[in-house]
Design an enzyme around this catalytic site. Structure first.
Site, PDB file in Angstrom:
ATOM      1  N   SER B  12       0.775  -0.769  -0.077  1.00 29.59           N
ATOM      2  CA  SER B  12       0.169   0.305  -0.414  1.00 29.59           C
ATOM      3  C   SER B  12       1.025   1.164  -0.220  1.00 29.59           C
ATOM      4  O   SER B  12       1.858   1.467   0.972  1.00 29.59           O
ATOM      5  CB  SER B  12      -0.505  -0.054   1.243  1.00 29.59           C
ATOM      6  OG  SER B  12      -1.098   1.354   1.610  1.00 29.59           O
ATOM      7  N   GLY B 179      -6.270   5.340   6.544  1.00 27.66           N
ATOM      8  CA  GLY B 179      -6.105   6.758   5.197  1.00 27.66           C
ATOM      9  C   GLY B 179      -4.746   7.247   5.879  1.00 27.66           C
ATOM     10  O   GLY B 179      -4.285   7.862   6.834  1.00 27.66           O
ATOM     11  N   ASN B 180      -3.577   7.505   5.433  1.00 30.44           N
ATOM     12  CA  ASN B 180      -2.252   8.722   5.722  1.00 30.44           C
ATOM     13  C   ASN B 180      -2.901  10.197   5.723  1.00 30.44           C
ATOM     14  O   ASN B 180      -2.496  11.183   6.841  1.00 30.44           O
ATOM     15  CB  ASN B 180      -1.799   8.452   4.559  1.00 30.44           C
ATOM     16  CG  ASN B 180      -1.138   9.821   4.182  1.00 30.44           C
ATOM     17  OD1 ASN B 180       0.394   9.653   5.199  1.00 30.44           O
ATOM     18  ND2 ASN B 180      -0.990  10.965   3.659  1.00 30.44           N
ATOM     19  N   ASP B 181      -3.862  10.166   5.235  1.00 36.28           N
ATOM     20  CA  ASP B 181      -4.454  11.205   4.956  1.00 36.28           C
ATOM     21  C   ASP B 181      -5.154  11.411   6.282  1.00 36.28           C
ATOM     22  O   ASP B 181      -6.317  12.559   6.616  1.00 36.28           O
ATOM     23  CB  ASP B 181      -5.543  12.326   4.103  1.00 36.28           C
ATOM     24  CG  ASP B 181      -6.279  10.726   3.096  1.00 36.28           C
ATOM     25  OD1 ASP B 181      -6.823  10.424   4.402  1.00 36.28           O
ATOM     26  OD2 ASP B 181      -6.644  10.928   2.253  1.00 36.28           O
TER      27      ASP B 181
END
Lengths: 196, 196
Positions: B12, B179-181
């Site tokens: 990912s 999520g990274n965000d």
């Protein structure tokens, strides 16, 4: 003037969240916002994408995530009684409102009707009342909406042709940004455009 | 000590991005990070979710988005020659590395091998070399990896049972962030946990 194009569907809760911030984001960057309603269902159909809520675990999470964002933005948010939201009439009506220079207030009023007041915007009388509230002849708007069928399709197709696959979608020139959570990147792109 | 659990798969790219920041995020909040490799393919299978790159328009956008984040984070990023990335051997090897107290450096080294150096981590000799580089007996790690089959499955199933449907997934207690965000929300949750 530099502008960000804001493609949104009333059926998209993340579009609602973005609608509460996009004008402030643009203002800070010295830019304008161009509001562009489109039909998210048409986007999904054209691109092969799926509504994020189709996966049960994701649907549960999204509800939590939406509330987190609403809290961060300090805006009301309630999950609509009717979901998916039948937004077609409201979207077409938005294009009628645009002809009369009322697209922006009409858009905000429809979003509030759905996500604050839980009103059913599939009902012509509800849309007419919203239109009345922003200074339009409400009944005329609702009955004229059907004539916007092709215009809405064309606006949707344009977004797809430019790379959109979900909502909200933002364009700064031909740079695409997808999601309420990319508004900070939109602001940076606007600031760069102004500087460049 | 308050901790965030960081579930990731080497396959990912957004997990890679998050891996470059999660320790700093936790440190700022006075918290620890618990690294937890899991198999994203197993998560998709269990939840009915799909890889985001399956929709062509989305795949094109994600590549742009990944580069934007890499630029923001000031970290290298290249799209791997082999995609999807066959991460199974590296994930199982990470669990071997964990037994020897080397999970974190091994994890960073594998992510760099893929997203900076474009190495093929499906090859045992590549994984062995990475393990050597963090002070492990490389060949022993690669050959022991097979024995971690069930442990990796169990860790994956645990994440699914707790609500995960994609990667990276973060837990602060039982609060899920995907999520990274969402690292900024993770940081806020950690700060709240410490204050509470």
């Amino acid at each position: 003037m530099i502008a960000v194009e804001f493609f949104y569907d009333f059926a998209s809760p993340y579009s609602y969240l973005a609608s509460t911030r996009v004008e402030e984001v643009a203002r800070r960057a010295g830019a304008a916002v161009r509001f562009r309603p489109f039909l998210l269902g048409g986007v999904f159909k054209a691109t092969g994408n799926h509504p994020p809520g189709e996966v049960p675990a994701k649907a549960r999470y999204l509800l939590v995530d939406l509330h987190r964002w609403a809290e961060r933005y300090a805006v009301p948010f309630r999950w609509p009684s009717t979901f998916p939201i039948p937004s077609l009439l409201a979207l077409r009506s938005a294009l009628v409102a645009e002809k009369h220079g009322k697209l922006v207030p009409f858009t905000h009023a429809v979003f509030r009707a759905i996500y604050e007041q839980d009103l059913d915007v599939a009902r012509p009388e509800v849309v007419a009342r919203i239109a009345d509230g922003v200074g339009l002849a409400g009944e005329a708007v609702a009955s004229e909406a059907e004539r916007m069928r092709e215009a809405l399709k064309a606006q949707t197709q344009e977004a797809v042709d430019r790379g959109a696959f979900g909502a909200p979608s933002f364009f700064v020139g031909e740079e695409l940004f997808v999601g309420n959570d990319r508004l900070d990147f939109v602001e940076e792109a606007l600031a760069r455009s102004r500087g460049g």
